[in-house]
Design a protein around this motif. Structure first.
Motif, PDB file in Angstrom:
ATOM      1  N   ARG A  40       0.832  -1.205   0.000  1.00 50.99           N
ATOM      2  CA  ARG A  40       0.000   0.000   0.000  1.00 50.99           C
ATOM      3  C   ARG A  40       0.867   1.257   0.000  1.00 50.99           C
ATOM      4  O   ARG A  40       0.588   2.220  -0.730  1.00 50.99           O
ATOM      5  N   ILE A  41       1.936   1.254   0.803  1.00 49.97           N
ATOM      6  CA  ILE A  41       2.820   2.416   0.877  1.00 49.97           C
ATOM      7  C   ILE A  41       3.469   2.693  -0.470  1.00 49.97           C
ATOM      8  O   ILE A  41       3.503   3.838  -0.944  1.00 49.97           O
ATOM      9  N   ASP A  44       0.784   3.879  -3.053  1.00 51.81           N
ATOM     10  CA  ASP A  44       0.440   5.292  -2.828  1.00 51.81           C
ATOM     11  C   ASP A  44       1.568   6.204  -3.298  1.00 51.81           C
ATOM     12  O   ASP A  44       1.335   7.272  -3.883  1.00 51.81           O
ATOM     13  N   ALA A  45       2.815   5.783  -3.041  1.00 46.04           N
ATOM     14  CA  ALA A  45       3.965   6.598  -3.437  1.00 46.04           C
ATOM     15  C   ALA A  45       4.051   6.711  -4.951  1.00 46.04           C
ATOM     16  O   ALA A  45       4.347   7.789  -5.482  1.00 46.04           O
ATOM     17  N   SER A  48       1.462   9.117  -6.147  1.00 41.67           N
ATOM     18  CA  SER A  48       1.853  10.489  -5.807  1.00 41.67           C
ATOM     19  C   SER A  48       3.013  10.953  -6.684  1.00 41.67           C
ATOM     20  O   SER A  48       3.083  12.134  -7.051  1.00 41.67           O
ATOM     21  N   ASP A 100       0.588  14.026  -1.137  1.00 43.72           N
ATOM     22  CA  ASP A 100       1.498  13.375  -2.076  1.00 43.72           C
ATOM     23  C   ASP A 100       2.925  13.359  -1.538  1.00 43.72           C
ATOM     24  O   ASP A 100       3.633  12.346  -1.635  1.00 43.72           O
ATOM     25  N   HIS A 103       3.088  10.695   1.114  1.00 45.56           N
ATOM     26  CA  HIS A 103       3.189   9.331   0.588  1.00 45.56           C
ATOM     27  C   HIS A 103       4.603   9.026   0.124  1.00 45.56           C
ATOM     28  O   HIS A 103       5.135   7.926   0.365  1.00 45.56           O
ATOM     29  N   CYS A 107       7.308   6.253   1.737  1.00 37.48           N
ATOM     30  CA  CYS A 107       7.965   5.241   0.920  1.00 37.48           C
ATOM     31  C   CYS A 107       9.485   5.324   1.079  1.00 37.48           C
ATOM     32  O   CYS A 107      10.172   4.305   1.171  1.00 37.48           O
TER      33      CYS A 107
END
Length: 212
Positions: A40-41, A44-45, A48, A100, A103, A107
């Motif tokens: 998930r991390i 999301d990164a 972003s 953003d 995120h 990461c």
């Protein structure tokens, strides 16, 4: 929030280089099918990273696949001058979402912790040479850190205000900085060069020459 992004191919090349490791890491996690917080991390990164990329000034001009492309009429730009009339490398106020940047930072923290854990395990095993590709991972984490340090570098308020209010009425507009803001500009750009190119004296000197 606003960041000041330099019209700087060194910065863009480092930012662009993050795409492959993010995708590769995400693909590996997805293939494992664990549905972990780590996946998930990274997901999301990556999302972003795309959002920030699309907001970078003149990114199509920097893009390797579009090296000859002219800046789009939808992306007006300015030509920056000192009070003495010297042309300066432009800085662009760019509004990016704090989420953003959050995120991407999460990461980066994940990658740093992964590298630290891997090195500790290697040391416990008797300091064996790193496996193929692990040294490259360390380099990519370093590039990631440098990019984020530039994006999170607090811009001088006066300089940011001047550039934010220089709203182009046409494709290109000239902006002349007063002497005190030239000093702020040079100090800010020196920090950018140090963040991106420190550790390699030749790269540092070549990069610094872009701003002087």
């Amino acid at each position: 929030m606003y960041v000041l992004v330099p019209d700087d191919p060194v910065f863009f090349a480092k930012f662009q280089s993050l795409e492959e490791p993010l995708l590769r890491h995400l693909y590996r996690l997805h293939s494992e099918g664990l549905g972990s917080d780590e996946e998930r991390i990274v997901s999301d990164a990556y999302d972003s990273w795309v959002q920030v990329l699309l907001k970078l000034p003149l990114w199509s001009r920097w893009h390797v696949g579009e090296a000859s492309a002219e800046p789009s009429s939808e992306l007006p730009r300015h030509v920056l001058y000192s009070a003495r009339g010297d042309q300066l490398t432009s800085l662009y106020p760019t509004e990016v979402a704090a989420a953003d940047l959050g995120h991407l930072t999460a990461c980066l923290d994940l990658f740093v912790e992964t590298d630290r854990t891997r090195r500790a395990a290697r040391n416990r095993a008797g300091a064996e040479p790193p496996e193929a590709g692990q040294g490259l991972t360390d380099v990519l984490t370093d590039v990631f850190r440098r990019v984020m340090d530039v994006l999170l570098l607090p811009p001088p308020e006066g300089l940011l205000d001047t550039l934010r209010h220089a709203v182009p009425q046409e494709l290109v507009v000239s902006v002349t900085l007063p002497e005190e803001q030239v000093t702020e500009y040079r100090e800010f750009c020196e920090e950018i060069v140090t963040i991106l190119s420190s550790g390699d004296s030749f790269a540092f000197r070549s990069h610094r020459a872009m701003y002087l």
